[in-house]
Motif scaffolding. Structure first.
Motif, mmCIF file in Angstrom:
data_model
loop_
_atom_site.group_PDB
_atom_site.id
_atom_site.type_symbol
_atom_site.label_atom_id
_atom_site.label_comp_id
_atom_site.label_asym_id
_atom_site.label_seq_id
_atom_site.Cartn_x
_atom_site.Cartn_y
_atom_site.Cartn_z
ATOM 1 N N VAL A 172 15.752 9.418 26.358
ATOM 2 C CA VAL A 172 14.892 8.269 26.662
ATOM 3 C C VAL A 172 13.577 8.806 27.239
ATOM 4 O O VAL A 172 13.548 9.877 27.859
ATOM 5 C CB VAL A 172 15.607 7.352 27.681
ATOM 6 N N GLY A 207 15.011 8.838 36.162
ATOM 7 C CA GLY A 207 15.234 8.373 34.793
ATOM 8 C C GLY A 207 15.613 6.898 34.797
ATOM 9 O O GLY A 207 16.394 6.447 35.636
ATOM 10 N N CYS A 246 13.894 12.565 28.278
ATOM 11 C CA CYS A 246 14.934 12.877 29.268
ATOM 12 C C CYS A 246 15.962 13.823 28.639
ATOM 13 O O CYS A 246 16.427 13.579 27.514
ATOM 14 C CB CYS A 246 15.605 11.587 29.708
ATOM 15 N N HIS A 255 18.907 14.012 29.273
ATOM 16 C CA HIS A 255 20.206 13.361 29.192
ATOM 17 C C HIS A 255 20.385 12.698 27.835
ATOM 18 O O HIS A 255 21.097 13.189 26.998
ATOM 19 C CB HIS A 255 20.359 12.334 30.332
ATOM 20 N N ARG A 256 19.674 11.615 27.577
ATOM 21 C CA ARG A 256 19.831 10.934 26.288
ATOM 22 C C ARG A 256 18.496 10.678 25.602
ATOM 23 O O ARG A 256 18.345 9.710 24.861
ATOM 24 C CB ARG A 256 20.569 9.615 26.488
ATOM 25 N N TYR A 263 17.281 5.067 32.689
ATOM 26 C CA TYR A 263 18.545 4.607 32.100
ATOM 27 C C TYR A 263 19.740 4.836 33.036
ATOM 28 O O TYR A 263 20.455 3.894 33.403
ATOM 29 C CB TYR A 263 18.742 5.366 30.795
ATOM 30 N N HIS A 264 19.919 6.063 33.434
ATOM 31 C CA HIS A 264 21.105 6.388 34.248
ATOM 32 C C HIS A 264 20.753 6.952 35.611
ATOM 33 O O HIS A 264 21.599 7.485 36.298
ATOM 34 C CB HIS A 264 22.005 7.371 33.495
ATOM 35 N N GLY A 265 19.461 6.874 35.954
ATOM 36 C CA GLY A 265 19.040 7.222 37.301
ATOM 37 C C GLY A 265 19.083 8.697 37.657
ATOM 38 O O GLY A 265 19.085 9.050 38.843
ATOM 39 N N TRP A 266 19.075 9.568 36.658
ATOM 40 C CA TRP A 266 19.004 10.996 36.994
ATOM 41 C C TRP A 266 17.715 11.247 37.767
ATOM 42 O O TRP A 266 16.661 10.665 37.456
ATOM 43 C CB TRP A 266 18.994 11.859 35.729
HETATM 44 S S1 FES Z 1 18.689 9.014 29.507
HETATM 45 FE FE1 FES Z 1 17.621 9.736 31.272
HETATM 46 S S2 FES Z 1 18.971 9.318 32.883
HETATM 47 FE FE2 FES Z 1 20.164 8.943 31.105
#
Ligand code: FES
Length: 177
Positions: free
Chosen positions: A49, A63, A44, A46-47, A65-68
């Motif tokens: 994951v 995603g 991802c 974002h972070r 973790y944070h639903g992106w």
């Molecule tokens: S790590 Fe993917 S949505 Fe935050």
């Protein structure tokens, strides 16, 4: 230009998520509502994951973790923590993908599956786990991709005829031992 087999087409069912590898790159492979198969880096933006831990919602991948939300082009279309405002230029890493001969092919360049322009890289399939194959095959001159838990696809680089002969000999040794 080299394309790699990264999955069997029949394994990537509608609304499924499949993990694979291209060389040392982890892949998430998913088939969305359009029916097209998408091959992305399994990370991802974002972070970092694994995207493969998320959900295939048909029109988008979510995603875990944070639903992106990522549309089928890899673009972020929704960021829940920002009241849905999409991030402008953040996208998943998308690989060029084609389906041919029952295989899903991917490439970091333009994809060239069998039957079209360019050179597909035909792997040597060895019925042994990747850790065992790595002891016998020079990983700097070949791409090793785990194929399930007990098999390995080896994609040769350099002279394909010579390499395939070497790899076939290694395969015989490994499979007969
Ligand atoms: S790590 Fe993917 S949505 Fe935050």
């Amino acid at each position: 230009m080299t394309s790699y087999v990264v999955a069997l087409e029949k394994d990537v069912r509608d609304f499924s998520i499949v993990r694979s590898m291209m060389g040392d790159k982890p892949l998430v492979i998913w088939r969305g509502a359009s029916g097209a198969i998408n091959v992305w880096l399994d990370r991802c933006p974002h972070r970092s994951v694994r995207l493969s831990a998320g959900r295939n919602m048909g029109g988008y991948l979510e995603g875990v973790y944070h639903g992106w939300k990522f549309d089928e082009s890899g673009k972020v279309t929704q960021v829940p923590a920002l009241q849905g405002r999409p991030s402008e230029d953040i996208t998943a890493t998308v690989y060029s993908t084609a389906v041919a001969d029952g295989f899903v092919w991917a490439s970091e360049e333009e994809c060239a599956p069998s039957g079209s322009a360019g050179e597909p890289c035909y792997p040597v399939h060895i019925a042994a786990p990747v850790d065992q194959v790595r002891l016998h095959v020079d990983a700097s001159a070949n791409h090793l991709t785990p194929w399930g838990i007990d098999r390995t696809m080896v994609y040769p680089t350099g002279d394909p005829v010579q390499r395939r002969a070497e790899l076939s000999a290694i395969r015989r040794r490994l499979e007969e031992s």
